[in-house]
Scaffold this motif. Structure first.
Motif, mmCIF file in Angstrom:
data_model
loop_
_atom_site.group_PDB
_atom_site.id
_atom_site.type_symbol
_atom_site.label_atom_id
_atom_site.label_comp_id
_atom_site.label_asym_id
_atom_site.label_seq_id
_atom_site.Cartn_x
_atom_site.Cartn_y
_atom_site.Cartn_z
ATOM 1 N N GLU A 189 50.773 82.960 41.787
ATOM 2 C CA GLU A 189 49.359 82.762 42.043
ATOM 3 C C GLU A 189 49.152 82.507 43.526
ATOM 4 O O GLU A 189 49.951 81.834 44.169
ATOM 5 C CB GLU A 189 48.824 81.565 41.248
ATOM 6 N N THR B 165 46.151 81.019 46.242
ATOM 7 C CA THR B 165 44.888 80.288 46.311
ATOM 8 C C THR B 165 44.433 80.192 47.758
ATOM 9 O O THR B 165 45.204 79.784 48.632
ATOM 10 C CB THR B 165 45.049 78.868 45.747
ATOM 11 N N ILE C 197 42.024 78.185 50.278
ATOM 12 C CA ILE C 197 41.626 76.780 50.211
ATOM 13 C C ILE C 197 40.657 76.446 51.332
ATOM 14 O O ILE C 197 40.789 76.913 52.475
ATOM 15 C CB ILE C 197 42.862 75.870 50.325
ATOM 16 N N GLN D 157 51.871 79.772 44.402
ATOM 17 C CA GLN D 157 52.553 79.078 43.289
ATOM 18 C C GLN D 157 53.363 80.093 42.499
ATOM 19 O O GLN D 157 52.860 81.137 42.109
ATOM 20 C CB GLN D 157 51.519 78.396 42.390
ATOM 21 N N GLU E 31 55.417 75.352 44.519
ATOM 22 C CA GLU E 31 54.219 75.770 45.243
ATOM 23 C C GLU E 31 54.453 75.547 46.727
ATOM 24 O O GLU E 31 54.889 74.466 47.148
ATOM 25 C CB GLU E 31 53.005 74.954 44.782
ATOM 26 N N GLU F 299 52.368 75.340 50.217
ATOM 27 C CA GLU F 299 50.966 75.150 50.609
ATOM 28 C C GLU F 299 50.875 74.909 52.104
ATOM 29 O O GLU F 299 51.689 74.185 52.694
ATOM 30 C CB GLU F 299 50.375 73.958 49.850
ATOM 31 N N LYS G 27 41.925 73.312 37.184
ATOM 32 C CA LYS G 27 41.759 74.756 37.358
ATOM 33 C C LYS G 27 40.716 75.216 36.324
ATOM 34 O O LYS G 27 40.848 74.934 35.133
ATOM 35 C CB LYS G 27 43.090 75.465 37.143
ATOM 36 N N LYS H 296 39.645 76.169 41.724
ATOM 37 C CA LYS H 296 40.477 74.972 41.718
ATOM 38 C C LYS H 296 39.803 73.867 42.521
ATOM 39 O O LYS H 296 39.283 74.111 43.614
ATOM 40 C CB LYS H 296 41.873 75.258 42.310
ATOM 41 N N GLY I 33 39.225 75.755 46.005
ATOM 42 C CA GLY I 33 39.810 77.053 46.291
ATOM 43 C C GLY I 33 39.575 78.054 45.187
ATOM 44 O O GLY I 33 39.140 77.727 44.084
ATOM 45 N N VAL I 34 39.836 79.312 45.555
ATOM 46 C CA VAL I 34 39.783 80.421 44.593
ATOM 47 C C VAL I 34 41.221 80.849 44.335
ATOM 48 O O VAL I 34 41.972 81.149 45.263
ATOM 49 C CB VAL I 34 38.941 81.587 45.126
ATOM 50 N N ASN I 35 41.607 80.843 43.054
ATOM 51 C CA ASN I 35 42.985 81.114 42.635
ATOM 52 C C ASN I 35 43.054 82.475 41.948
ATOM 53 O O ASN I 35 42.267 82.763 41.037
ATOM 54 C CB ASN I 35 43.430 79.994 41.692
#
Length: 424
Positions: free
Chosen positions: A26, A28, A30, A53, A64, A66, A134, A144, A167-169
């Protein structure tokens, strides 16, 4: 900045190496803000970032990677700006759906880098932990929301930062399962060979063709005997008999005297019927007088008594010390006489004869008188402790009945003694 680049390249290489053949992952995007608590004289920060992730490495904890980037962070008092870059490697654990949301928790380690250091702020390793939700909005897309706590040790203080992130996951890499190949047609089955006793072994290989129905057999068609004791498993009531043990018709080890201890372990194989035995198969002697409980008419004989054939006390030697060349009982020995008095109180069926003995030093006449006096001093102390005088006889034997060599110091000490004989 070189430290940050080295850290990020090391973490990225480790994660990508471990997931090169993984499946789903995945990504994301952020956006959010950071509230500094311990970073001195620093404004709140806007931040942007991204996270990747990896879902196919571990089922419960998902790695994950980040990155959070906060540009143009202002130092309040002195002015000036710095850019803060944070990179973290976390483990993420997702829980079951809670309504329309999927809660998760994560924790890990990271590194914080600043382009301009003031007020003792330092680049440093940090720890982080977070909680989030989520919210799926499409098959492979979710929103998220996350709160992330970051803790960095900075020389002599701890710097605390709280990030609130959204965020968009987007999920990638889901693959369709490969189609199952069509099963091959089963080969034609030839006629099975005859098996007259239906034990699974064909007659032409069956060494035991008359096996009873339902009995487990070996490759030769003979009933199994797992412990090799000569009794087949279907009949064996003791299927774990040790190798070499003699067994009865039920496959259990023999116990010739029926005392519950098998012959192979029984150190007393002829125990009388009904006797209680110990783990070695020998009759129990609870009072340790040498007569088993089964034959003992006096099962609670005190320690130190010699007993008769039925276990009842007969004689005991009291090791009493007297004042030198005197019949006065030493203070430390009075307790032994008192203890014997308590036994007589609990055993009213017994009278007692007290015999005094000396060693061979001195004349016969002197030793005779001394032995009588010492026996009578014991009698007097027993009477003083509640024993009726008509239950007690005191006699002196002088030096006439030695039990050891009067020629040695040890022998003479053994010969100077008081014997108490119990009389029914």
């Amino acid at each position: 900045m070189r430290k940050l680049g080295f850290f990020m390249s090391t973490v990225t290489a480790a994660v990508l190496a471990s997931t090169a053949t993984a499946g789903d992952y995945e990504v994301t995007a952020i956006v959010g803000g950071v509230i500094p608590e311990g970073n001195l004289e620093m404004n709140k920060q806007g931040t942007i970032g991204a996270a990747v992730q990896f879902n196919a490495i571990f089922e419960s904890i998902k790695p994950e990677l980040e990155l959070l980037y906060s540009p143009d962070v202002v130092y309040k008092k002195a002015g000036g700006e710095t850019t803060i870059t944070r990179v973290m490697l976390n483990g993420v654990h997702e829980y079951g759906p809670l309504g329309t949301a999927i809660p998760y928790m994560k924790a890990g380690l990271g590194y914080e880098n600043m382009t301009k250091l003031k007020y003792d702020n330092e680049d440093s390793v940090m720890a982080d932990a977070g909680l989030g939700f989520k919210f799926p909005i499409a098959e492979e897309v979710a929103l998220k929301l996350e709160a992330l706590y970051m803790l960095k040790y900075n020389d002599d203080r701890w710097d605390n930062n709280l990030a609130v992130l959204a965020g968009v996951n987007v999920a990638f890499g889901a693959s369709e399962p490969a189609a199952e190949p069509a099963p091959e047609p089963a080969p034609a089955v030839a006629d099975a060979p005859a098996d007259s006793d239906n034990d699974g072994v064909a007659d032409d290989a069956d060494k035991c063709p008359g096996t009873a129905a339902g009995v487990s057999v070996d490759a030769n068609g003979c009933a199994l005997d797992s412990d090799s004791d000569g009794v087949v498993d279907g009949t064996d009531k003791c299927p774990d008999t040790p190798a070499g043990a003699t067994v009865d018709a039920m496959g259990c080890q023999l116990d010739g005297d029926h005392d519950g201890v098998v012959d192979a372990s029984d150190k007393c194989p002829d125990t009388p019927k009904g006797a209680s035995v110990d783990e070695l198969g020998c009759a129990v002697d609870s009072d340790g007088d040498g007569v088993s409980d089964l034959k003992d008419n006096c099962p609670n004989t005190p320690e130190g008594f010699k007993v008769d054939m039925v276990g009842c006390p007969v004689v005991k030697t009291l090791k009493i010390r007297y004042e030198t060349a005197s019949a006065v009982i030493a203070k430390e020995s009075e307790g032994k006489v008192v203890e014997f008095a308590e036994f007589l109180k609990e055993s009213p069926a017994y009278n007692v004869k007290i015999l005094g003995h000396t060693d061979s030093r001195g004349s016969d006449k002197y030793n005779q008188g001394l032995s009588e006096a010492r026996a009578n001093s014991v009698r007097t102390l027993l009477i003083a402790n509640g024993i009726s005088e008509d239950r007690i006889i005191a006699e002196g034997k002088g030096e006439s009945q030695p039990i050891a060599d009067n020629g040695t110091k040890e022998g003479r000490a053994a010969n100077r003694r008081i014997e108490v004989w119990l009389l029914k």
